[in-house]
Design an enzyme around this catalytic site. Structure first.
Site, PDB file in Angstrom:
ATOM      1  N   MET A  11     112.956  29.769 -22.054  1.00 48.79           N
ATOM      2  CA  MET A  11     112.292  28.562 -22.551  1.00 48.79           C
ATOM      3  C   MET A  11     112.165  27.557 -21.419  1.00 48.79           C
ATOM      4  O   MET A  11     113.177  27.086 -20.874  1.00 48.79           O
ATOM      5  CB  MET A  11     113.074  27.969 -23.730  1.00 48.79           C
ATOM      6  CG  MET A  11     113.046  28.826 -24.975  1.00 48.79           C
ATOM      7  SD  MET A  11     114.041  28.163 -26.356  1.00 48.79           S
ATOM      8  CE  MET A  11     115.694  28.704 -25.874  1.00 48.79           C
ATOM      9  N   CYS A  93     102.994  33.521 -22.429  1.00 48.53           N
ATOM     10  CA  CYS A  93     102.872  32.061 -22.397  1.00 48.53           C
ATOM     11  C   CYS A  93     101.399  31.645 -22.372  1.00 48.53           C
ATOM     12  O   CYS A  93     100.631  32.137 -21.535  1.00 48.53           O
ATOM     13  CB  CYS A  93     103.589  31.501 -21.172  1.00 48.53           C
ATOM     14  SG  CYS A  93     103.498  29.701 -21.046  1.00 48.53           S
ATOM     15  N   GLY A 226     114.758  31.820 -30.078  1.00 47.35           N
ATOM     16  CA  GLY A 226     114.354  30.767 -29.170  1.00 47.35           C
ATOM     17  C   GLY A 226     114.932  29.427 -29.562  1.00 47.35           C
ATOM     18  O   GLY A 226     116.125  29.180 -29.432  1.00 47.35           O
TER      19      GLY A 226
END
Length: 326
Positions: A11, A93, A226
């Site tokens: 992250m 991403c 996450g």
């Protein structure tokens, strides 16, 4: 049990080395990932600043952002020499930054290029090379497109795919919106495991509890969490008990804060800003009665080590008062 059964997602701006050190205090079993680091930064930047980590963080994966097979291969070798256990290619991403650099989620439309990166990286070093992707982007509407993507890349030697069970829209949605607005499609990830039983398939996206983890492990090999873990780090202790079956997991939050304070004191001596370390523990009391008080204590204009010591004394006095009343 294999550590990659449960992992914590890479992250950006969150899973730095201080965060990972704290997570490793909470769990010796979950698999950790770095933030995404671009191949260009590694080859031309300050490797010590970008790649340094505490040995206790292993097993640890370096996530790379890039699309040049030669550069990615050089970075894979650097990862091995630096002591990382494996290297992961970011193919998920959707930010403007990665699109401008022609890597991240936009690589889902270039499976041949991803395959070339995997092949070059595996030729260069002998640590595992893995891929983290979405189930599709933009006009990729069919499961067959996802299956073809996986098939081409696994034929070059990649044996582990981490799949975020949402599409990514490269235009029209922000990175934040891409984490929540595209609907989850777990069934496609489950189907990948059926169609590629020889591969290790890890599922990612919308997973928030041990109950969720157990459900997904009926269909795939691993689960990646996450933001649920970041906002509630003590969830890692529940995972130790419920998933990894460790009997020593019922330890108070204060024990881990004391250990982290020792780490903070060492880092302060070499000039690491206090807030860059304490920001990772703000969710430590998630769901507890004193959670707001704890966050407020560490969210003022100045944050000092005495604030954490003050909190520990407060908690000890609270426990003492409860015991005396009983």
């Amino acid at each position: 049990m294999n550590s990659s059964v449960v992992s914590i997602a890479p992250m950006m701006d969150w899973t730095d080395k201080h965060c990972r050190y704290f997570y490793r205090l909470l769990s010796k079993d979950v698999h950790l990932y770095t933030e995404m680091i671009t191949s260009n930064a590694i080859l031309r930047g300050d490797k010590n600043r970008l790649l340094d980590f505490n040995a206790s963080e292993n097993p640890l994966t370096l996530q790379l952002g890039g699309s040049d097979p030669k550069e990615m291969a050089e970075c894979a070798l650097v990862a091995k020499e630096w002591g990382y256990d494996e290297v992961n290619i970011n193919v998920g991403c959707p930010s403007d930054r990665v699109q401008s650099g022609s890597f991240g989620a936009c690589l889902m439309k270039k499976p041949d290029l991803v395959a070339s990166c995997v092949e070059s990286m595996m030729d260069k070093c002998d640590i595992p090379v893995t891929v983290k992707s979405r189930i599709g982007i933009d006009d990729m509407e069919s499961y067959d497109q996802l299956s073809d993507f996986i098939s081409l890349i696994c034929n070059k030697g990649c044996q582990h795919f981490i799949v975020h069970a949402r599409k990514a829209w490269l235009q029209g949605l922000s990175p934040k919106e891409n984490r929540t607005i595209p609907p989850l499609n777990y069934e496609w990830v489950y189907q990948l495991k059926k169609d590629f039983p020889q591969l290790q398939i890890t599922i990612n996206g919308g997973i928030e509890s041990c109950s969720d983890i157990k459900t997904h492990l009926n269909y795939v090999d691993g689960v990646m969490l996450g933001r649920a873990a970041y906002h509630n780090p003590f969830l890692l202790r529940e995972i130790n008990t419920s998933i990894f079956k460790n009997e020593d997991s019922q330890i108070s939050r204060e024990i881990f804060l004391e250990e982290y304070i020792d780490y903070i004191n060492i880092q302060l001596k070499i000039g690491v800003p206090m807030r860059s370390m304490t920001r990772h523990v703000l969710g430590m009391y998630h769901g507890e009665s004193n959670a707001k008080l704890f966050r407020r204590l560490l969210s003022g204009k100045t944050v000092e080590i005495d604030h954490l010591n003050e909190w520990l004394n407060f908690k000890k006095n609270t426990v003492t008062n409860i015991d005396s009343n009983e």
